[in-house]
Design an enzyme around this catalytic site. Structure first.
Site, mmCIF file in Angstrom:
data_model
loop_
_atom_site.group_PDB
_atom_site.id
_atom_site.type_symbol
_atom_site.label_atom_id
_atom_site.label_comp_id
_atom_site.label_asym_id
_atom_site.label_seq_id
_atom_site.Cartn_x
_atom_site.Cartn_y
_atom_site.Cartn_z
ATOM 1 N N ARG A 311 11.499 -24.679 -4.468
ATOM 2 C CA ARG A 311 11.505 -23.639 -5.501
ATOM 3 C C ARG A 311 12.928 -23.124 -5.681
ATOM 4 O O ARG A 311 13.647 -22.888 -4.712
ATOM 5 C CB ARG A 311 10.576 -22.496 -5.111
ATOM 6 C CG ARG A 311 10.428 -21.420 -6.159
ATOM 7 C CD ARG A 311 9.054 -20.800 -6.098
ATOM 8 N NE ARG A 311 8.027 -21.747 -6.504
ATOM 9 C CZ ARG A 311 6.750 -21.685 -6.112
ATOM 10 N NH1 ARG A 311 6.352 -20.738 -5.293
ATOM 11 N NH2 ARG A 311 5.875 -22.567 -6.538
ATOM 12 N N ARG A 338 17.310 -2.759 -4.093
ATOM 13 C CA ARG A 338 17.119 -1.479 -3.419
ATOM 14 C C ARG A 338 17.880 -1.476 -2.100
ATOM 15 O O ARG A 338 17.588 -2.254 -1.202
ATOM 16 C CB ARG A 338 15.635 -1.189 -3.194
ATOM 17 C CG ARG A 338 15.423 0.183 -2.537
ATOM 18 C CD ARG A 338 14.017 0.724 -2.710
ATOM 19 N NE ARG A 338 13.008 -0.032 -1.988
ATOM 20 C CZ ARG A 338 11.728 0.336 -1.874
ATOM 21 N NH1 ARG A 338 11.319 1.461 -2.452
ATOM 22 N NH2 ARG A 338 10.866 -0.414 -1.218
ATOM 23 N N GLU A 430 10.768 10.274 -4.720
ATOM 24 C CA GLU A 430 9.745 10.129 -3.683
ATOM 25 C C GLU A 430 9.877 11.181 -2.587
ATOM 26 O O GLU A 430 9.169 11.118 -1.583
ATOM 27 C CB GLU A 430 9.798 8.722 -3.080
ATOM 28 C CG GLU A 430 11.142 8.349 -2.487
ATOM 29 C CD GLU A 430 11.227 6.891 -2.064
ATOM 30 O OE1 GLU A 430 10.196 6.195 -2.077
ATOM 31 O OE2 GLU A 430 12.342 6.439 -1.729
ATOM 32 N N PHE A 456 3.886 7.626 -4.937
ATOM 33 C CA PHE A 456 2.851 8.519 -4.406
ATOM 34 C C PHE A 456 2.837 8.572 -2.881
ATOM 35 O O PHE A 456 2.713 9.643 -2.282
ATOM 36 C CB PHE A 456 1.488 8.070 -4.944
ATOM 37 C CG PHE A 456 0.311 8.540 -4.132
ATOM 38 C CD1 PHE A 456 -0.075 9.870 -4.155
ATOM 39 C CD2 PHE A 456 -0.410 7.653 -3.342
ATOM 40 C CE1 PHE A 456 -1.161 10.306 -3.406
ATOM 41 C CE2 PHE A 456 -1.487 8.082 -2.592
ATOM 42 C CZ PHE A 456 -1.865 9.412 -2.627
ATOM 43 N N LEU A 457 2.995 7.434 -2.232
ATOM 44 C CA LEU A 457 2.807 7.397 -0.778
ATOM 45 C C LEU A 457 3.939 8.100 -0.031
ATOM 46 O O LEU A 457 3.700 8.988 0.791
ATOM 47 C CB LEU A 457 2.646 5.952 -0.318
ATOM 48 C CG LEU A 457 1.336 5.303 -0.789
ATOM 49 C CD1 LEU A 457 1.419 3.797 -0.681
ATOM 50 C CD2 LEU A 457 0.159 5.829 0.005
ATOM 51 N N PRO A 539 1.926 -5.794 -7.101
ATOM 52 C CA PRO A 539 2.143 -6.436 -5.801
ATOM 53 C C PRO A 539 2.340 -7.942 -5.833
ATOM 54 O O PRO A 539 2.632 -8.535 -4.792
ATOM 55 C CB PRO A 539 0.855 -6.095 -5.045
ATOM 56 C CG PRO A 539 -0.188 -6.056 -6.118
ATOM 57 C CD PRO A 539 0.501 -5.491 -7.329
ATOM 58 N N ASP A 629 3.640 -1.110 3.378
ATOM 59 C CA ASP A 629 5.040 -1.067 3.771
ATOM 60 C C ASP A 629 5.272 0.259 4.485
ATOM 61 O O ASP A 629 4.320 0.943 4.863
ATOM 62 C CB ASP A 629 5.978 -1.299 2.575
ATOM 63 C CG ASP A 629 5.976 -0.158 1.572
ATOM 64 O OD1 ASP A 629 5.271 0.861 1.802
ATOM 65 O OD2 ASP A 629 6.686 -0.257 0.560
#
Length: 724
Positions: A311, A338, A430, A456-457, A539, A629
């Site tokens: 790939r 990130r 966050e 949210f988490l 995801p 995660d």
């Protein structure tokens, strides 16, 4: 390990060699000058980084003291708000100032669509995500529960009964997204291009065209018998693939064998929450994969059907336009990277004082260096076509921390000879202090911002930790129904619209965490574009293809105009309403909550510690696979720490649950040859790490899990090395 000294820094040899032999060549940057620049940045910004972290702790101590002083009293929102202003937690809202970010790619400023997040430790996953710009709708429908599975459709090979359902659903989508002037795409027997217009011959023998001729964007093959028809809707493209020799196309009246949707418009390559990078070797793996994506050389071999396949990055796509010209479309997702947050430190480089350096400073410097390969055109395929480097910065608390990031990026640009504002920033909304000061945060980065996003988490984890002394929190699954959550989500969009992000930056929403629950995602995640978000996290590439359908259903730009006219929806008071509970839960409810949290913690931590897997699909207590995660770990560990602190549960209850759930997790991982069982000894490093996260959760800075995970993973790696 003998480190290499350079400009007062002590650098791990594996990193030094990577920069010298792989990263720096062809960039025009001398490796020694690179390290001199890093050393200078550390001298000037390292202490500022540490001061901001100390200020976090100072604020937390003051908030804890306020709650303890007001224990037993009815919550007074007015007094609480005044207190937060007094201590510098809640800052005055600045006057509106529109952002001025320039030179952004269309994927940031114009195109609305799904966003993937992928760990940079896994080359194949990263390539899959980068290539997920285009995805098969037929495959996405056929292979998931987006169309309910009928037991009669089992067995190997292609099932025509299920295939017919897929085709019907896909044609219905096409009728809605790009309708014909008369009839349905189901009735088409042939597509052709006549005088620059798409012509569709119907079963009746009549010919029709698109209701909106402007939706025809191009084609491949001949005009008389095109192999691909390219359609456009709401800024996204759809390929109708025609192949009458294909197993599906041969039975389709028009020869349609598939529909390929423009799907993952952008992808975040993650160096942070979804990776377990705890030392120089791990960091170099992350950086090397980034380099391969920036210079186009990354590839990954894998086995499929007894064959070894390779790939690599997909090429761009080319079409003939209706007027006979050529149209090129990006074949890959736009890549954002990130970096680590201000609170993380790495031993890949030690400072002049012998201490670990801020990991985010190293990440910014190396990311900038690696991205030069893209900017200089070293790859056959481009990432940014506007000369920008896109960096997502997580876990910042308030505008002063955003200002530090902006200063850091400016210093890296100067060090690398890049034009000012080349390095763009995505702000993860966050952390609670960033939420309540979001407008000020945006304005600190007004010439660099390309992204704000709710998570949210992590945000819930910070909500629990910030208000740890306020009382026992509600049950975890009830959190999404709380007033502060809706206000938080709306506030993010409100501030993004007020500050003029559309056209300059993405407004994003969080992750759909259940990759096997695509029917539920199709039913629920349309709420994200409907809320005015230009992107939302998914995801998997398949989920990106399915979530793309929502952006065909919702014209996000029109929705943003509606929201702007309606004015801000969120209230600060709702955001500051603490989700504590007065409930006296039944013993069974308490046990269920403990077990659910413990199982989730163990299922994630055991792979993180023993195998270095930072993100994976982990079966929950009901054996439903959920993407986990560090964000999911943070909320679970903080929730248990809160209940322990307030006596809702005892340490013995939690330990009993951890041991029982370890047995469950062991069974769930029985098919993994690399898995190391936690039971019956319960003395492995992974089990100890899970215990630390819960029993030490209250004292962890901001409730972060990274410090414990990193220490325990290093311990596990050292043990592996000793055994070898």
């Amino acid at each position: 390990m003998t480190r290499i000294d350079a400009h007062g820094l002590k650098i791990a040899p594996v990193l030094f060699d990577f920069i010298t032999k792989e990263a720096a060549p062809k960039t025009g940057i001398d490796p020694d000058a690179f390290w001199a620049g890093v050393a200078a940045i550390l001298r000037d910004l390292g202490s500022k980084n540490r001061e901001l972290l100390k200020f976090r702790d100072t604020l937390q101590d003051k908030i804890d003291a306020w709650h303890l002083a007001n224990k037993g009293k009815a919550f007074d929102l007015g007094a609480y708000t005044a207190f937060l202003k007094e201590i510098g937690y809640l800052l005055p809202e600045p006057a509106t100032q529109k952002v001025e970010t320039a030179n952004v790619d269309d994927e940031i400023g114009k195109i609305c669509g799904p966003q993937l997040v992928v760990p940079l430790t896994n080359a194949r996953y990263a390539l899959n995500a980068a290539n997920a710009r285009w995805g098969s709708l037929y495959d996405a429908f056929y292979g998931t529960d987006a169309i309910p599975h009928d037991p009669s459709e089992g067995g190997k090979g292609y099932n025509k009964a299920r295939g017919d359902k897929v085709i019907a659903k896909a044609k219905a989508f096409l009728d809605a997204a790009a309708p014909l002037a008369t009839g349905s795409h189901t009735d088409v027997t042939a597509y052709s291009v006549i005088a620059g217009q798409l012509s569709a011959k119907l079963k009746s023998g009549n010919a029709t065209a698109l209701k909106n001729a402007g939706q025809f964007a191009g084609y491949q093959g001949s005009a008389e018998a095109p192999s691909v028809i390219l359609l456009a809707n709401n800024g996204l493209h759809v390929e109708v693939v025609i192949d009458r020799s294909h197993v599906i196309g041969k039975d389709d009246p028009a020869g349609v064998s598939d529909m390929i949707l423009e799907a993952a418009v952008s992808t975040i390559l993650d160096m942070e929450d979804s990776v377990a990078a705890v030392d120089a070797e791990d960091k170099v793996l992350v950086y090397r994969n980034t380099l391969g994506l920036m210079n186009g050389t990354l590839s990954a071999d894998f086995e499929k059907g007894g064959k070894t396949l390779t790939r690599a990055l997909n090429s761009d796509r080319s079409y003939t336009t209706p007027s006979g010209g050529t149209l090129a479309l990006h074949g890959r997702s736009l890549l954002l990277i990130r970096n680590c947050g201000h609170h993380m430190f790495t031993d890949a480089v030690l400072g002049a004082d012998g201490e670990e350096i801020p990991e985010g400073i190293l990440d910014a410097a190396v990311t900038g260096l690696l991205a030069i390969h893209d900017l200089k055109g070293h790859s056959k395929v481009k990432n940014s076509r506007t000369g920008s480097i896109y960096i997502v910065k997580p876990k910042m608390h308030g505008p002063d921390e955003v200002a530090l990031t902006v200063e850091l990026f400016a210093r890296v640009e100067k060090m690398l000879g890049l034009p000012e504002n080349t390095m763009k920033v995505g702000i993860m909304d966050e952390e609670r202090r960033t939420t309540v000061n979001l407008k000020a945060c945006i304005q600190q980065a007004s010439k660099r911002i390309v992204f704000i996003n709710t998570g949210f988490l992590d945000r819930t984890g910070d909500e629990i930790h910030t208000s740890m002394e306020a009382g026992p929190m509600i049950r975890k699954n009830e959190m999404k129904a709380q007033p502060w959550i809706k206000a938080y989500e709306d506030w993010n969009v409100d501030m993004g619209l007020i500050d003029g992000l559309p056209g300059h930056a993405q407004i994003g929403k969080g992750m759909w965490a259940a990759p096997d629950k695509m029917a539920d995602m199709l039913a629920q995640k349309i709420g994200h574009p409907s809320a005015g978000a230009t992107t939302a996290w998914v995801p998997s590439p398949t989920a990106a293809t399915l979530h793309a359908l929502h952006y065909h259903q919702v014209n996000v730009k029109a929705r943003q105009d509606e929201l702007t006219k309606g004015g801000p929806r969120a209230k600060l008071g709702d955001i500051l309403t603490i989700p504590v509970s007065n409930s006296n839960w039944a013993p069974d409810d308490v046990r269920q909550e403990i077990d659910n949290n413990c199982q989730g913690i163990l299922g994630y931590v055991v792979r993180w510690i023993d195998q270095g897997v930072g993100c994976s699909k982990v079966p929950d207590i009901h054996d439903v696979g959920l993407m986990e995660d560090r964000a999911t770990l943070r909320i679970s560990s903080q929730h248990l720490a809160n209940w322990l602190h307030h006596g809702v549960v005892s340490k013995d209850q939690v330990m009993d649950s951890l041991k029982r759930m370890a047995v469950v997790v062991d069974k769930q991982n029985a098919g993994d040859p690399l898995y190391q069982p936690m039971a019956p000894s319960f003395d492995g490093v992974a089990f100890k790490a899970a215990c630390d996260l819960v029993f030490e959760g209250r004292t962890q800075p901001n409730g972060y899990t990274e410090y414990i995970l990193t220490a325990r993973r290093r311990e596990a790696k050292a043990s592996e090395t000793a055994k070898a």
